[in-house]
Design an enzyme around this catalytic site. Structure first.
Site, PDB file in Angstrom:
ATOM      1  N   HIS A  83       0.841  -1.202   0.000  1.00 38.56           N
ATOM      2  CA  HIS A  83       0.000   0.000   0.000  1.00 38.56           C
ATOM      3  C   HIS A  83       0.867   1.240   0.000  1.00 38.56           C
ATOM      4  O   HIS A  83       1.873   1.311   0.698  1.00 38.56           O
ATOM      5  CB  HIS A  83      -0.901   0.004   1.239  1.00 38.56           C
ATOM      6  N   ARG A 169     -12.847  12.685   4.289  1.00 39.66           N
ATOM      7  CA  ARG A 169     -11.542  13.350   4.416  1.00 39.66           C
ATOM      8  C   ARG A 169     -11.126  13.991   3.101  1.00 39.66           C
ATOM      9  O   ARG A 169     -10.552  15.077   3.073  1.00 39.66           O
ATOM     10  CB  ARG A 169     -10.473  12.336   4.857  1.00 39.66           C
ATOM     11  N   SER A 184      -6.368   4.599   8.428  1.00 42.11           N
ATOM     12  CA  SER A 184      -7.038   4.278   7.163  1.00 42.11           C
ATOM     13  C   SER A 184      -6.304   3.135   6.456  1.00 42.11           C
ATOM     14  O   SER A 184      -6.911   2.134   6.055  1.00 42.11           O
ATOM     15  CB  SER A 184      -7.056   5.537   6.279  1.00 42.11           C
ATOM     16  N   LYS A 188      -7.400  -1.252   6.484  1.00 42.78           N
ATOM     17  CA  LYS A 188      -7.602  -2.030   5.246  1.00 42.78           C
ATOM     18  C   LYS A 188      -6.636  -3.215   5.182  1.00 42.78           C
ATOM     19  O   LYS A 188      -7.003  -4.309   4.766  1.00 42.78           O
ATOM     20  CB  LYS A 188      -7.370  -1.140   4.012  1.00 42.78           C
TER      21      LYS A 188
HETATM   22  N1  URA Z   1      -4.074   5.620   1.485  1.00 41.55           N
HETATM   23  C1  URA Z   1      -5.123   5.269   2.280  1.00 41.55           C
HETATM   24  O1  URA Z   1      -5.679   4.195   2.132  1.00 41.55           O
HETATM   25  N2  URA Z   1      -5.515   6.119   3.226  1.00 41.55           N
HETATM   26  C2  URA Z   1      -4.938   7.315   3.416  1.00 41.55           C
HETATM   27  O2  URA Z   1      -5.361   8.034   4.305  1.00 41.55           O
HETATM   28  C3  URA Z   1      -3.853   7.686   2.597  1.00 41.55           C
HETATM   29  C4  URA Z   1      -3.427   6.808   1.632  1.00 41.55           C
END
Ligand code: URA
Length: 442
Positions: A83, A169, A184, A188
């Protein structure tokens, strides 16, 4: 009585720490529709300004994670997730995910949409006709076991709290906050049973972390959150002073990622994707970084990663023939260029301004309900280090209409710096952080 969010908003505004039950209650009530967007937006702004303690950030991550189901993927190969913290022109996942799969990993990836001035993998992928990113947990797990990869969105079942908070956001100026970004991303990543979580922490003008110290602080925070949930989490710091590659905008970026998978494409993009894949080989199999880098390089150059990408796209409904027919790519309603102001060498291309211009052109959202234009974005015609003459075209804007074009071109004024001497080009990768948060040089 409905959940009362106001006292929590006020305490956070005054810089106080909230308890885990309070944070869990707030997140559950928001997801359940009992807290309105305006109070949640006020809370997010208070967090952006006041910050959160580590315990609060872990509590927020856990509450977001528990808002949905967790996904167990059964695969014989090691599960690795990747990510990015967000950048401009950052199509790395489109290259790194099939590359990791080509190296024998399974990659179950939950991604995001455009956020602030940065693009999102889901918006990019959805510019391929037919491609669905809304998958239910069972379908997601099946695709990963069958094809070695799947990329899906948050949904009502999968981290719904992040789905709602992320969209809020994006349009309330509450993106650049370490605890909000960490919770965040990590909610995930923790929702899926990956063995390794690999973070690409972007640093520079176009990233949410402007300097190395802040990026390192973020990497260590995310790694510590991963550790507190018992997960092996590692990070690479990669540069985001100029856009990654030469294309910024959804369909434009897919095209560039496909070129990269076909053995062309810009060097910085290849470097970041290959280094991430190599880091996974290093972390999971203990391979030396040089060996790992060579193996990853070979899997990209040989076309194995591209073949995997071609097999995977139809599994999520995407029309794979589209990728190889350039005349079928969407065309923007309006295009225009910005030109070099003098002779010299391109010394800097401000990534943030280019990302903001792409958003104004139609590639991102300014309000929650906005649709993104797959064709919109910015192309860099004169890359960093190239020699240009006064009046030469340096950037091309693809916009949804004439108003969007004018706004984007205005934002791009003076964004390309030209100097007498060529710049010193730096490596795209700065350093790595191991699972204990220790810095390692690459
Ligand atoms: N990627 C995400 O999933 N969340 C964020 O807040 C920033 C980048």
């Amino acid at each position: 009585m409905k959940f009362q969010a106001l006292p929590l908003v006020e305490r956070k505004r005054d810089g106080q720490a909230l308890g885990p039950e309070e944070i869990a209650g707030l997140v559950a009530a928001y997801v359940g529709g009992d807290v309105p967007d305006y109070q949640m937006a006020a809370f997010l702004m208070a967090v952006t300004i006041r910050g959160m303690t580590f315990d609060e950030t872990v509590a927020l991550t856990g509450a977001m994670l528990r808002s949905g189901r967790t996904i167990e993927v059964s695969a014989r190969r090691p599960l690795v997730d990747k990510h990015s913290t967000g950048g401009v022109g950052d199509k790395t996942s489109l290259v790194a995910v099939p590359l990791l799969a080509a190296l024998g990993f399974c990659v179950p990836k939950l991604s995001g949409r455009g956020l602030g001035h940065t693009g999102g993998t889901l918006d990019k992928l959805e510019s391929i006709p037919g491609l669905r990113t809304s998958l239910d947990p069972a379908e997601f797990a099946t695709l990963v076991s069958r094809y070695g990869l799947a990329i899906a969105a948050q949904s009502e079942d999968i981290v719904p709290a992040d789905r709602l908070l992320y969209a809020l956001r994006d349009v309330t100026g509450t993106v650049p906050s370490l605890p909000l970004i960490a919770s965040s991303i990590m909610s995930k990543k923790l929702a899926v049973s990956s063995r390794l979580i690999l973070l690409d922490v972007k640093v520079g003008d176009g990233a949410f972390f402007p300097d190395e110290a802040t990026a390192a602080e973020f990497a260590q925070l995310a790694i510590a959150i991963g550790r507190s949930f018992g997960r092996d989490t590692r990070a690479l710091l990669t540069r985001m002073d100029a856009p990654l590659g030469l294309a910024v905008g959804n369909a434009l970026e897919v095209r560039e990622a496909v070129a990269c998978l076909q053995g062309q494409g810009p060097e910085d993009l290849r470097d970041v994707a290959v280094t991430l894949a190599a880091e996974a080989l290093h972390a999971v199999y203990g391979l030396g970084r040089d060996d790992a880098g060579q193996r990853a390089w070979q899997a990209l150059e040989s076309g194995e990663a591209y073949q995997l990408f071609r097999r995977w796209i139809p599994s999520q409904g995407g029309d794979v023939t589209f990728l190889e027919q350039p005349d079928r790519w969407p065309k923007a309603a309006a295009t225009g260029v910005s030109r070099a102001t003098r002779d010299g060498y391109v010394h800097a291309i401000g990534a943030r301004a280019v990302g903001e211009a792409a958003r104004l052109a139609g590639a991102g959202r300014l309000r929650k309900e906005d649709a993104v234009d797959a064709a919109a974005g910015v192309e860099i015609l004169a890359p960093l280090g190239s020699e240009v003459r006064a009046g030469q075209e340096v950037l091309e804007v693809h916009a949804s209409g004439s108003e969007q074009l004018a706004a984007a071109l205005e934002r791009l004024e003076r964004v390309v710096e030209i100097a007498d001497e060529p710049p010193q080009l730096e490596n795209a990768v700065v350093c790595a952080f191991d699972k204990n948060g220790r810095r390692e040089e690459w």
